[in-house]
Design a protein around this motif. Structure first.
Motif, PDB file in Angstrom:
ATOM      1  N   SER A   1      87.972  80.605  33.808  1.00  0.00           N
ATOM      2  CA  SER A   1      89.244  81.314  33.906  1.00  0.00           C
ATOM      3  C   SER A   1      89.151  82.402  34.964  1.00  0.00           C
ATOM      4  O   SER A   1      88.074  82.951  35.221  1.00  0.00           O
ATOM      5  CB  SER A   1      89.628  81.928  32.558  1.00  0.00           C
ATOM      6  N   ILE A   2      90.322  82.715  35.569  1.00  0.00           N
ATOM      7  CA  ILE A   2      90.393  83.772  36.574  1.00  0.00           C
ATOM      8  C   ILE A   2      91.859  84.143  36.795  1.00  0.00           C
ATOM      9  O   ILE A   2      92.741  83.273  36.760  1.00  0.00           O
ATOM     10  CB  ILE A   2      89.754  83.328  37.911  1.00  0.00           C
ATOM     11  N   PRO A   3      92.156  85.424  36.988  1.00  0.00           N
ATOM     12  CA  PRO A   3      93.524  85.790  37.366  1.00  0.00           C
ATOM     13  C   PRO A   3      93.874  85.168  38.717  1.00  0.00           C
ATOM     14  O   PRO A   3      93.059  85.150  39.637  1.00  0.00           O
ATOM     15  CB  PRO A   3      93.467  87.326  37.448  1.00  0.00           C
ATOM     16  N   LEU A   4      95.104  84.674  38.836  1.00  0.00           N
ATOM     17  CA  LEU A   4      95.508  83.992  40.062  1.00  0.00           C
ATOM     18  C   LEU A   4      96.993  84.196  40.302  1.00  0.00           C
ATOM     19  O   LEU A   4      97.807  84.059  39.378  1.00  0.00           O
ATOM     20  CB  LEU A   4      95.209  82.493  39.968  1.00  0.00           C
ATOM     21  N   THR A   5      97.326  84.529  41.536  1.00  0.00           N
ATOM     22  CA  THR A   5      98.724  84.624  41.946  1.00  0.00           C
ATOM     23  C   THR A   5      98.988  83.607  43.043  1.00  0.00           C
ATOM     24  O   THR A   5      98.351  83.653  44.105  1.00  0.00           O
ATOM     25  CB  THR A   5      99.059  86.039  42.465  1.00  0.00           C
ATOM     26  N   LEU A   6      99.897  82.675  42.787  1.00  0.00           N
ATOM     27  CA  LEU A   6     100.363  81.735  43.807  1.00  0.00           C
ATOM     28  C   LEU A   6     101.554  82.400  44.479  1.00  0.00           C
ATOM     29  O   LEU A   6     102.641  82.495  43.897  1.00  0.00           O
ATOM     30  CB  LEU A   6     100.742  80.395  43.173  1.00  0.00           C
ATOM     31  N   THR A   7     101.328  82.891  45.684  1.00  0.00           N
ATOM     32  CA  THR A   7     102.264  83.826  46.304  1.00  0.00           C
ATOM     33  C   THR A   7     103.625  83.228  46.605  1.00  0.00           C
ATOM     34  O   THR A   7     104.635  83.945  46.616  1.00  0.00           O
ATOM     35  CB  THR A   7     101.658  84.382  47.603  1.00  0.00           C
ATOM     36  N   GLN A   8     103.687  81.919  46.877  1.00  0.00           N
ATOM     37  CA  GLN A   8     104.937  81.269  47.259  1.00  0.00           C
ATOM     38  C   GLN A   8     105.134  79.991  46.455  1.00  0.00           C
ATOM     39  O   GLN A   8     104.162  79.367  46.003  1.00  0.00           O
ATOM     40  CB  GLN A   8     104.937  80.937  48.749  1.00  0.00           C
ATOM     41  N   PRO A   9     106.400  79.579  46.250  1.00  0.00           N
ATOM     42  CA  PRO A   9     106.643  78.305  45.559  1.00  0.00           C
ATOM     43  C   PRO A   9     106.072  77.139  46.361  1.00  0.00           C
ATOM     44  O   PRO A   9     105.926  77.199  47.579  1.00  0.00           O
ATOM     45  CB  PRO A   9     108.171  78.223  45.482  1.00  0.00           C
ATOM     46  N   GLY A  10     105.771  76.077  45.647  1.00  0.00           N
ATOM     47  CA  GLY A  10     105.288  74.868  46.301  1.00  0.00           C
ATOM     48  C   GLY A  10     104.140  74.250  45.538  1.00  0.00           C
ATOM     49  O   GLY A  10     103.781  74.668  44.437  1.00  0.00           O
ATOM     50  N   VAL A  11     103.565  73.219  46.137  1.00  0.00           N
ATOM     51  CA  VAL A  11     102.392  72.547  45.587  1.00  0.00           C
ATOM     52  C   VAL A  11     101.147  73.161  46.222  1.00  0.00           C
ATOM     53  O   VAL A  11     101.051  73.253  47.450  1.00  0.00           O
ATOM     54  CB  VAL A  11     102.438  71.030  45.834  1.00  0.00           C
ATOM     55  N   TRP A  12     100.223  73.585  45.396  1.00  0.00           N
ATOM     56  CA  TRP A  12      98.971  74.194  45.839  1.00  0.00           C
ATOM     57  C   TRP A  12      97.819  73.263  45.483  1.00  0.00           C
ATOM     58  O   TRP A  12      97.925  72.428  44.587  1.00  0.00           O
ATOM     59  CB  TRP A  12      98.765  75.548  45.159  1.00  0.00           C
ATOM     60  N   ARG A  13      96.719  73.427  46.198  1.00  0.00           N
ATOM     61  CA  ARG A  13      95.522  72.621  45.949  1.00  0.00           C
ATOM     62  C   ARG A  13      94.397  73.544  45.519  1.00  0.00           C
ATOM     63  O   ARG A  13      94.146  74.568  46.165  1.00  0.00           O
ATOM     64  CB  ARG A  13      95.110  71.867  47.214  1.00  0.00           C
ATOM     65  N   MET A  14      93.741  73.216  44.425  1.00  0.00           N
ATOM     66  CA  MET A  14      92.552  73.956  44.007  1.00  0.00           C
ATOM     67  C   MET A  14      91.332  73.058  44.143  1.00  0.00           C
ATOM     68  O   MET A  14      91.370  71.867  43.817  1.00  0.00           O
ATOM     69  CB  MET A  14      92.674  74.475  42.569  1.00  0.00           C
ATOM     70  N   TYR A  15      90.245  73.630  44.673  1.00  0.00           N
ATOM     71  CA  TYR A  15      88.981  72.918  44.833  1.00  0.00           C
ATOM     72  C   TYR A  15      87.921  73.634  43.998  1.00  0.00           C
ATOM     73  O   TYR A  15      87.742  74.853  44.130  1.00  0.00           O
ATOM     74  CB  TYR A  15      88.523  72.912  46.289  1.00  0.00           C
ATOM     75  N   ALA A  16      87.226  72.889  43.174  1.00  0.00           N
ATOM     76  CA  ALA A  16      86.078  73.412  42.430  1.00  0.00           C
ATOM     77  C   ALA A  16      84.812  72.878  43.091  1.00  0.00           C
ATOM     78  O   ALA A  16      84.560  71.669  43.088  1.00  0.00           O
ATOM     79  CB  ALA A  16      86.137  72.994  40.961  1.00  0.00           C
ATOM     80  N   ASP A  17      84.042  73.767  43.684  1.00  0.00           N
ATOM     81  CA  ASP A  17      82.829  73.425  44.431  1.00  0.00           C
ATOM     82  C   ASP A  17      81.643  73.920  43.607  1.00  0.00           C
ATOM     83  O   ASP A  17      81.454  75.129  43.446  1.00  0.00           O
ATOM     84  CB  ASP A  17      82.888  74.116  45.796  1.00  0.00           C
ATOM     85  N   PHE A  18      80.835  72.994  43.065  1.00  0.00           N
ATOM     86  CA  PHE A  18      79.795  73.385  42.111  1.00  0.00           C
ATOM     87  C   PHE A  18      78.651  72.389  42.127  1.00  0.00           C
ATOM     88  O   PHE A  18      78.746  71.300  42.702  1.00  0.00           O
ATOM     89  CB  PHE A  18      80.371  73.479  40.695  1.00  0.00           C
ATOM     90  N   THR A  19      77.565  72.773  41.457  1.00  0.00           N
ATOM     91  CA  THR A  19      76.437  71.876  41.215  1.00  0.00           C
ATOM     92  C   THR A  19      76.214  71.795  39.710  1.00  0.00           C
ATOM     93  O   THR A  19      75.823  72.782  39.081  1.00  0.00           O
ATOM     94  CB  THR A  19      75.167  72.366  41.916  1.00  0.00           C
ATOM     95  N   ALA A  20      76.526  70.639  39.138  1.00  0.00           N
ATOM     96  CA  ALA A  20      76.359  70.441  37.694  1.00  0.00           C
ATOM     97  C   ALA A  20      74.910  70.105  37.373  1.00  0.00           C
ATOM     98  O   ALA A  20      74.234  69.423  38.139  1.00  0.00           O
ATOM     99  CB  ALA A  20      77.277  69.327  37.204  1.00  0.00           C
ATOM    100  N   VAL A  21      74.437  70.585  36.222  1.00  0.00           N
ATOM    101  CA  VAL A  21      73.084  70.307  35.755  1.00  0.00           C
ATOM    102  C   VAL A  21      73.185  69.447  34.499  1.00  0.00           C
ATOM    103  O   VAL A  21      73.740  69.873  33.485  1.00  0.00           O
ATOM    104  CB  VAL A  21      72.311  71.607  35.457  1.00  0.00           C
ATOM    105  N   ALA A  22      72.678  68.226  34.570  1.00  0.00           N
ATOM    106  CA  ALA A  22      72.743  67.302  33.442  1.00  0.00           C
ATOM    107  C   ALA A  22      71.690  67.644  32.398  1.00  0.00           C
ATOM    108  O   ALA A  22      70.804  68.482  32.612  1.00  0.00           O
ATOM    109  CB  ALA A  22      72.555  65.863  33.938  1.00  0.00           C
ATOM    110  N   ASP A  23      71.781  66.990  31.248  1.00  0.00           N
ATOM    111  CA  ASP A  23      70.835  67.246  30.160  1.00  0.00           C
ATOM    112  C   ASP A  23      69.401  66.942  30.565  1.00  0.00           C
ATOM    113  O   ASP A  23      68.463  67.569  30.060  1.00  0.00           O
ATOM    114  CB  ASP A  23      71.216  66.415  28.925  1.00  0.00           C
ATOM    115  N   ASP A  24      69.218  65.991  31.482  1.00  0.00           N
ATOM    116  CA  ASP A  24      67.869  65.647  31.928  1.00  0.00           C
ATOM    117  C   ASP A  24      67.396  66.533  33.083  1.00  0.00           C
ATOM    118  O   ASP A  24      66.328  66.312  33.643  1.00  0.00           O
ATOM    119  CB  ASP A  24      67.786  64.179  32.334  1.00  0.00           C
ATOM    120  N   GLY A  25      68.208  67.541  33.453  1.00  0.00           N
ATOM    121  CA  GLY A  25      67.814  68.478  34.487  1.00  0.00           C
ATOM    122  C   GLY A  25      68.242  68.093  35.881  1.00  0.00           C
ATOM    123  O   GLY A  25      68.097  68.888  36.821  1.00  0.00           O
TER     124      GLY A  25
END
Length: 334
Positions: free
Chosen positions: A178-202
Motif C-alpha cells: 500500500s502507498i498514498p497515491l494521487t492520479l493528477t489527471q483523469p484517464g487511464v494510468w499504468r502501474m509497474y511493479a518491479d521486484f525480485t520474488a523469493v520462492a520457498d526454495d530460495g
C-alpha cells in the motif's frame, strides 16, 4: 529391434488331467508381443506426463542474486541470460537475444500475477493504492529480495506518458502492498511493479508486471514532447549523449549542471547516482536501467539496450542536497 527374452512361458498350457478336481481353470496365457507393446505405450505415456509435470513445476527463469532489471543493467549487468558488461565496455550486439523483449506489458509473467485491490482512484485527489503479488498457486507472495535499497519499485504514469511517479510502497504481513497515491489527471494510468520474488526454495525471480488504473473523468491526452537531448529539471540543466539502438548495448552519458553552470555534487539515491526508466510510446513497454557504480568525470553513465524501435520517454531520477529530481526526455529509436 531385436526381441528380448520373454518372461512368460511360451509353451502351450498343459490340459488338466482327469485326476484333477472338476472345475479346475486352466492358466491364462499372455502373448509376449502384447506385453512388449503395453510396456512401450506405458513408457511413452509416463514420459509425457513427467515432462508436463516438470514444466508446470518450474515455468520461469530464476536468478540467484541481485535483481537484473527489465532489459537493462545493474552495475553493468544486462538482463536476460546472465549477460554482463564490464565497466567501459563498448557497444555490442546481444547475440541470440530478442531485441523486442520489453517488459511490463502483462499482468502475469514468470508465474507471478499483479492483483490490484484499488484499480480506480479519484482524479486529482489523494487516495491509497493497494495490491498484492500472487504466485502460481494464487497465494500472496511475502518474500522479496531487497534490490537498490527497496524490495519493490513502483512506477506510475498516465498512458500519454505524463505524470510520472517513482514510488516505494510498504508491505503488510499478508503480502498487501500500500502507498498514498494521487492520479493528477483523469484517464487511464499504468502501474509497474518491479521486484525480485523469493520462492520457498530460495530461488529468486526478477519480474516486472504492469496493470492499468483508472481515474474517472474527461481524458485529454498530452502530446509527446519533441525529441531533445537537453531539458530543465527544477533549475538543473540535464543533457545526455548517446544513441540507443534495438538489441545493442550502448552508453548513455548524462551530465547535470546547476543554475550557475557548475556541476553539482550528486548523491547516491537508492544506492546509485541515478535511476533511468524508459517507456515506449504506444504499448508502454518498460525498461529500468541502473548506472555504472561510479561517476564518469562527474557524469552518470548507463548501458542501455532498447527493446525495439519506436518513440520513448526517458525519466532520469537524481539526487542533489537530499532532494530527488526527475529529468524527462523524448527520443526516437530507429
Amino acid at each position: 529391434m531385436p526381441e528380448q527374452p520373454s518372461t512368460v512361458e511360451d509353451e502351450a498350457p498343459v490340459p488338466a488331467s482327469a485326476s484333477e478336481p472338476a472345475g479346475t481353470v486352466a492358466p491364462t496365457v499372455v502373448d509376449p508381443s502384447t506385453v512388449r507393446m503395453a510396456l512401450v505405450v506405458g513408457g511413452l505415456l509416463l514420459a509425457v506426463l513427467l515432462g508436463f509435470g516438470l514444466g508446470r513445476i518450474n515455468p520461469r527463469e530464476t536468478v540467484a542474486g541481485p535483481m537484473t532489471p527489465a532489459g537493462g543493467t545493474v552495475g553493468g549487468a544486462a538482463a536476460g541470460g546472465g549477460h554482463s558488461h564490464a565497466p567501459g565496455t563498448g557497444a555490442h550486439q546481444h547475440d541470440g537475444a530478442d531485441p523486442d523483449d520489453a517488459t511490463g506489458l502483462s499482468v502475469t509473467s514468470a508465474g507471478y500475477t499483479l492483483v490490484p485491490s484499488t484499480p480506480e482512484l479519484p482524479a486529482g485527489q489523494a487516495g491509497e493504492l493497494r495490491f498484492q503479488v500472487h504466485d502460481g498457486q494464487r497465494k500472496p507472495v511475502t518474500r522479496f529480495a531487497v534490490v537498490h535499497d527497496k524490495p519493490l519499485h513502483l512506477i506510475v504514469v498516465r498512458r500519454d506518458l505524463s505524470g510520472y511517479q517513482h514510488l516505494h510502497p510498504t508491505m503488510a504481513p499478508d503480502g498487501t502492498w500500500s502507498i498514498p497515491l494521487t492520479l493528477t489527471q483523469p484517464g487511464v494510468w499504468r502501474m509497474y511493479a518491479d521486484f525480485t520474488a523469493v520462492a520457498d526454495d530460495g530461488l529468486q525471480t526478477a519480474v516486472t508486471l504492469g496493470v492499468d488504473l483508472t481515474a474517472p473523468g474527461q481524458y485529454a491526452p498530452v502530446p509527446l514532447p519533441a525529441p531533445a537531448q537537453q531539458t530543465i529539471a527544477d533549475g538543473f540543466t540535464v543533457s545526455y549523449q548517446g544513441e540507443p539502438k534495438p538489441g545493442v548495448a550502448v552508453p548513455l552519458v548524462f551530465t547535470i549542471e546547476g543554475a550557475d553552470g557548475a556541476v553539482p555534487t550528486l548523491e547516491r539515491y537508492l544506492g546509485a547516482y541515478g535511476h533511468l526508466v524508459a517507456l515506449r510510446s504506444g504499448d508502454l513497454g518498460y525498461l529500468h536501467v541502473h548506472p555504472e557504480p561510479e561517476l564518469d568525470a562527474g557524469a552518470v553513465k548507463f548501458w542501455v539496450t532498447a527493446p525495439g524501435p519506436g518513440s520513448y520517454r526517458l525519466y532520469l531520477d537524481f539526487q542533489v542536497a537530499g532532494e530527488v529530481r526527475t529529468a524527462e526526455f523524448t527520443l526516437t529509436v530507429a
